[in-house]
Design an enzyme around this catalytic site. Structure first.
Site, mmCIF file in Angstrom:
data_model
loop_
_atom_site.group_PDB
_atom_site.id
_atom_site.type_symbol
_atom_site.label_atom_id
_atom_site.label_comp_id
_atom_site.label_asym_id
_atom_site.label_seq_id
_atom_site.Cartn_x
_atom_site.Cartn_y
_atom_site.Cartn_z
ATOM 1 N N ASP A 224 0.845 -1.205 0.000
ATOM 2 C CA ASP A 224 0.000 0.000 0.000
ATOM 3 C C ASP A 224 0.875 1.247 0.000
ATOM 4 O O ASP A 224 2.036 1.202 0.439
ATOM 5 C CB ASP A 224 -0.850 0.068 1.279
ATOM 6 C CG ASP A 224 -1.746 -1.137 1.425
ATOM 7 O OD1 ASP A 224 -2.090 -1.744 0.415
ATOM 8 O OD2 ASP A 224 -2.090 -1.443 2.588
HETATM 9 N N1 URA Z 1 -1.087 -5.870 4.005
HETATM 10 C C1 URA Z 1 -1.542 -4.605 4.013
HETATM 11 O O1 URA Z 1 -2.549 -4.323 4.653
HETATM 12 N N2 URA Z 1 -0.857 -3.686 3.338
HETATM 13 C C2 URA Z 1 0.247 -3.941 2.634
HETATM 14 O O2 URA Z 1 0.820 -3.042 2.029
HETATM 15 C C3 URA Z 1 0.716 -5.261 2.630
HETATM 16 C C4 URA Z 1 0.031 -6.209 3.322
#
Ligand code: URA
Length: 231
Positions: free
Chosen positions: A104
């Site tokens: 993310d």
């Molecule tokens: N899980 C998440 O919530 N975000 C990420 O970036 C990776 C795994």
């Protein structure tokens, strides 16, 4: 620096005499300009050589890791935000590397890239997903009942079923989470559904590959030995 004709031979474009003809016919460009002189020296790490418009890469399989800072989206292009591609040094730009899975925008840490389509699919295939370990800071404090719920396989608020995962308590409001799948916002949603909303998330490990002391925003190439642990 290497002679352009040698570079083209090494890339498997053709024999020395075929390469001579290919060059003569103007099918080869260096950094966007047609080049017919095979004796010209090029820097294969920083210059882009194309044949009929397709960029050539003699390097074979390349896997690099980035220690991703927050604020970058995992995409090859984005209208609104800077992308992780912008963090790759010039020397890697012509290798057509693709991110392996995604982090993310707000998540930091280990993100792999490769130019090997088979390896990429293998690493993100739901059947073969390698374990990924995250460090999370969150509101609230996790307890034994959360560890058990993760181990059992959580069902998220929208009914999404998660595979069994590992929750380790690192301190009050700090945990490690290891998952073998990559659903959208997975770790954030898993912790949130246990009443532990995430305030910071960092991926530390993927299979045997760890971030080590790679500084944030920096990139390094994986060794063949490291790559073989992913296969
Ligand atoms: N899980 C998440 O919530 N975000 C990420 O970036 C990776 C795994």
């Amino acid at each position: 620096m290497v002679r352009l004709d040698k570079f083209l031979c090494d890339c498997g474009v053709g024999t020395r005499s075929q390469v001579k003809d290919i060059l003569k016919s103007g099918r080869v460009s260096v950094d966007g300009k047609v080049e017919r002189d095979g004796s010209r020296k090029i820097d294969a790490d920083t210059q882009t050589v194309t044949l009929d418009g397709e960029s050539l890469n003699c390097r074979g399989r390349v896997v690099v890791m980035l220690n991703k800072p927050a604020g970058y989206v995992t995409a090859t292009e984005d209208k609104n935000d800077p992308t992780v591609m912008e963090l790759l040094p010039e020397a890697y730009k012509h290798l057509e590397l693709k991110p392996v899975g995604r982090l993310d925008k707000a998540t930091e840490g280990l993100l792999l890239f490769t130019n090997d389509g088979d390896l990429l699919h293998r690493l993100i295939s739901p059947k073969k997903e390698v374990p990924k370990r995250y460090y999370a800071r969150h509101e609230g404090a996790a307890g034994p009942e959360d560890i058990a719920a993760f181990a059992e396989g959580l069902v998220l608020g929208d009914g999404t079923k998660c595979l069994p995962a590992k929750l380790e308590i690192a301190g009050p409001g700090e945990s490690f989470v290891t998952v073998c799948e990559g659903k959208y916002h997975q770790v954030r949603r898993m912790l949130a559904c246990r009443g532990l909303p995430v305030t910071y998330l960092e991926r530390r490990q993927e299979g045997e590959i760890t971030l080590g002391d790679l500084p944030r925003g920096q990139v390094r190439e994986l060794t063949e030995a490291e790559i073989s642990t992913l296969l």
